[in-house]
Design a protein around this motif. Structure first.
Motif, mmCIF file in Angstrom:
data_model
loop_
_atom_site.group_PDB
_atom_site.id
_atom_site.type_symbol
_atom_site.label_atom_id
_atom_site.label_comp_id
_atom_site.label_asym_id
_atom_site.label_seq_id
_atom_site.Cartn_x
_atom_site.Cartn_y
_atom_site.Cartn_z
ATOM 1 N N ASN A 140 65.365 1.194 61.268
ATOM 2 C CA ASN A 140 64.483 1.450 62.426
ATOM 3 C C ASN A 140 64.615 2.898 62.886
ATOM 4 O O ASN A 140 63.631 3.533 63.267
ATOM 5 C CB ASN A 140 64.853 0.526 63.597
ATOM 6 C CG ASN A 140 64.567 -0.927 63.279
ATOM 7 O OD1 ASN A 140 63.972 -1.234 62.253
ATOM 8 N ND2 ASN A 140 64.994 -1.827 64.156
ATOM 9 N N ILE A 141 65.841 3.419 62.852
ATOM 10 C CA ILE A 141 66.042 4.812 63.302
ATOM 11 C C ILE A 141 65.322 5.766 62.361
ATOM 12 O O ILE A 141 64.623 6.685 62.800
ATOM 13 C CB ILE A 141 67.555 5.148 63.402
ATOM 14 C CG1 ILE A 141 68.198 4.288 64.501
ATOM 15 C CG2 ILE A 141 67.769 6.630 63.699
ATOM 16 C CD1 ILE A 141 69.723 4.349 64.530
ATOM 17 N N VAL A 142 65.455 5.552 61.057
ATOM 18 C CA VAL A 142 64.753 6.428 60.101
ATOM 19 C C VAL A 142 63.258 6.404 60.402
ATOM 20 O O VAL A 142 62.604 7.451 60.519
ATOM 21 C CB VAL A 142 65.047 6.003 58.637
ATOM 22 C CG1 VAL A 142 64.101 6.707 57.665
ATOM 23 C CG2 VAL A 142 66.495 6.313 58.280
ATOM 24 N N ASN A 143 62.682 5.237 60.570
ATOM 25 C CA ASN A 143 61.236 5.151 60.843
ATOM 26 C C ASN A 143 60.852 5.855 62.142
ATOM 27 O O ASN A 143 59.777 6.435 62.238
ATOM 28 C CB ASN A 143 60.774 3.692 60.879
ATOM 29 C CG ASN A 143 60.270 3.266 59.503
ATOM 30 O OD1 ASN A 143 60.089 4.103 58.621
ATOM 31 N ND2 ASN A 143 60.065 1.974 59.323
ATOM 32 N N ARG A 144 61.750 5.801 63.124
ATOM 33 C CA ARG A 144 61.457 6.465 64.414
ATOM 34 C C ARG A 144 61.356 7.980 64.238
ATOM 35 O O ARG A 144 60.622 8.650 64.948
ATOM 36 C CB ARG A 144 62.583 6.171 65.407
ATOM 37 C CG ARG A 144 62.133 5.348 66.588
ATOM 38 C CD ARG A 144 63.287 4.949 67.481
ATOM 39 N NE ARG A 144 64.142 6.056 67.900
ATOM 40 C CZ ARG A 144 65.453 5.929 68.102
ATOM 41 N NH1 ARG A 144 66.043 4.781 67.897
ATOM 42 N NH2 ARG A 144 66.159 6.964 68.504
ATOM 43 N N TYR A 145 62.114 8.534 63.268
ATOM 44 C CA TYR A 145 62.118 9.979 63.066
ATOM 45 C C TYR A 145 60.994 10.444 62.131
ATOM 46 O O TYR A 145 60.805 11.640 61.947
ATOM 47 C CB TYR A 145 63.493 10.446 62.546
ATOM 48 C CG TYR A 145 64.463 10.622 63.688
ATOM 49 C CD1 TYR A 145 65.045 9.526 64.322
ATOM 50 C CD2 TYR A 145 64.738 11.889 64.210
ATOM 51 C CE1 TYR A 145 65.901 9.676 65.392
ATOM 52 C CE2 TYR A 145 65.598 12.054 65.290
ATOM 53 C CZ TYR A 145 66.176 10.948 65.879
ATOM 54 O OH TYR A 145 67.011 11.102 66.940
ATOM 55 N N ILE A 146 60.304 9.496 61.529
ATOM 56 C CA ILE A 146 59.172 9.882 60.658
ATOM 57 C C ILE A 146 57.965 10.100 61.556
ATOM 58 O O ILE A 146 57.273 9.175 61.959
ATOM 59 C CB ILE A 146 58.918 8.819 59.573
ATOM 60 C CG1 ILE A 146 60.152 8.766 58.665
ATOM 61 C CG2 ILE A 146 57.654 9.139 58.781
ATOM 62 C CD1 ILE A 146 60.077 7.831 57.514
#
Ligand code: XUL
Ligand code: CO
Length: 443
Positions: free
Chosen positions: A436-442
């Motif tokens: 979820n964190i990776v997707n938030r930074y995309i």
């Protein structure tokens, strides 16, 4: 003989491709690749050292097992092989320069067509090396790596350095020496070995021990010769598990690291990882980067992607942001590439028949890497992920864990701790939270 450089403009409709930022709607501009922008301590140009590959962009005509080529290169009507090769090189350097790319890569036979005899091919190659020298000087474009194509000619159908017939091994040696000489004459920064047929089709007729040893000898000879000539660059082995062989000896990064160490090549050789080769081996590219990086052998990248539904080497241009972000997270974790760069070993689709499609393909690939680098650096610098990873391994940061990790503990000591301590508490791996964190930074 006088050489006329770049007499004709091949792509008059394309001017210098510029960085215009994410809001630009110009299809011939970069949205994310800004070569001079500093990210994680280096400019984008330094991180990537993007390279155009000669074989897919200037040689492959789009043929597949079901039909002939669909691309019509403007130089094909020229019948003289040297004149044709020079026109092709003019077009290549115009293309590379207009993309703002600083490097290219080639196989010997990409430069000029093969000839009826080895000696005749040597002459052709020497002529084209002289021409390339001038094109490089005129444009500032450099050679990231050279290599010998030791897999296309039918003489290599049973392998090159792993051929059961010494006469073929010797013929491969002649080609290898010329390709090394060409690479050195052009100040090539590295030299690559990809052994498409250095493997087997059937074990019934194959002496694997002999073939692997001969491959090791061949690489040692290449190193000794090139070092003797003053070559300072790095040699790379490019792993691939299969295709065209049923099984290739350079299967994946882990196998190649073992091979490099077994044959005493570790001071001179690193690894050139290719995304679609990683996936053919049943790995992700970030897995391969982690393996090579942990061994200190992350040398270079052949950038492309496979197809989830087709299990062959489709060599498509990079496009998937999530996957490339994970690649760049591993890339940054290991301090980037050692000596190499990001070579687009990728081809426009057979039905992308216009030269402009190759411009779009490279722009897309470069922007995918640049955007992924920006996101990965943001994750490293600003997200909770580095802290979460450090916390996950915090029992090794001090005390008994550190002693164990440093090899300062006996099994008796470890066992006593394990036996005396209470049952370890259950600790979640939190995978979904990381995702979820990776997707938030995309963004
Ligand atoms: C083939 C491949 C080669 C090497 C160079 O799959 O990747 O083009 O990169 O020989
Ligand atoms: Co490759």
């Amino acid at each position: 003989m006088a050489i006329t450089l770049g007499a004709k403009e091949f792509f008059p409709d394309v001017s210098q491709i510029q960085f215009e930022g994410p809001e630009s709607d110009n299809p011939l501009a970069f949205r994310y690749y800004n070569p001079s922008q500093v990210v994680a301590g280096k400019t984008m140009a330094e991180h990537f050292k993007f390279a155009v590959c000669y074989w897919h962009s200037f040689c492959g005509e789009g043929n597949d097992p079901f039909g002939p080529g669909t691309f019509k290169f403007p130089w094909m009507s020229e019948s003289d092989p040297i004149a044709r090769a020079k026109l092709k090189m003019d077009a290549a350097f115009e293309f590379i320069t207009k993309l703002g790319i600083n490097y290219y890569c080639f196989h010997d036979v990409d430069m000029v067509d093969e000839a009826p005899t080895h000696k005749e091919f040597q002459k052709r190659l020497a002529t084209m090396v002289e021409y390339a020298k001038q094109k490089q000087a005129e444009s500032g474009v450099k050679l990231l790596w050279g290599t010998a194509n030791l897999f296309s000619n039918p003489r290599y159908m049973n392998g090159a350095s792993t051929n059961p017939d010494f006469n073929v091994v010797a013929r491969a040696g002649a080609q290898l020496k010329d390709a090394l000489d060409a690479t050195m004459a052009l100040d090539g920064e590295n030299y690559v070995f990809w052994g498409g047929r250095e493997g087997y089709m059937s074990l019934l007729n194959t002496d694997m021990k002999m073939e692997r040893e001969n491959l090791g000898r061949f690489l040692q000879m290449a190193r000794d010769y090139a070092r003797g000539q003053g070559f300072k660059g790095t040699f790379f082995i490019e792993p691939k598990p299969m295709e065209p062989s049923k099984h290739q000896y350079d299967y994946d990064a882990a196998t190649v690291i073992g091979f490099i160490r077994e044959f005493g090549l570790e001071n001179d050789f690193k690894i050139n990882l290719e995304t679609n080769h990683a996936t053919l081996a049943g790995h992700t590219m970030e897995h391969e980067i982690e393996v090579a990086g942990a061994a200190g052998m992350l040398g270079s990248i052949d950038a492309n992607r496979g197809d989830y539904q087709n299990a062959w080497d489709t060599d498509q241009f990079p496009y998937n942001i999530n996957e490339t972000v994970e690649i760049m997270m591993s890339f940054l974790r290991h301090g980037g590439l050692q000596g190499g760069g990001v070579n687009f070993d990728a081809k426009a689709r057979r039905n992308s028949t216009d030269f402009i499609d190759r411009f779009y393909a490279h722009i897309g690939g470069m922007d995918t890497f640049a955007r992924a680098l920006l996101i990965a650096a943001d994750i490293n610098e600003n997200s909770p992920i580095p802290g979460m990873r450090a916390e996950r391994y915090s029992t090794f940061a001090s005390g008994h864990g550190l002693k164990f990790h440093n090899g300062e503990m006996s099994l008796a000591e470890l066992a006593k701790l394990g036996s005396d301590n209470a049952e370890p508490a259950q600790i979640s791996g939190r995978q979904e939270l990381y995702e979820n964190i990776v997707n938030r930074y995309i963004k």
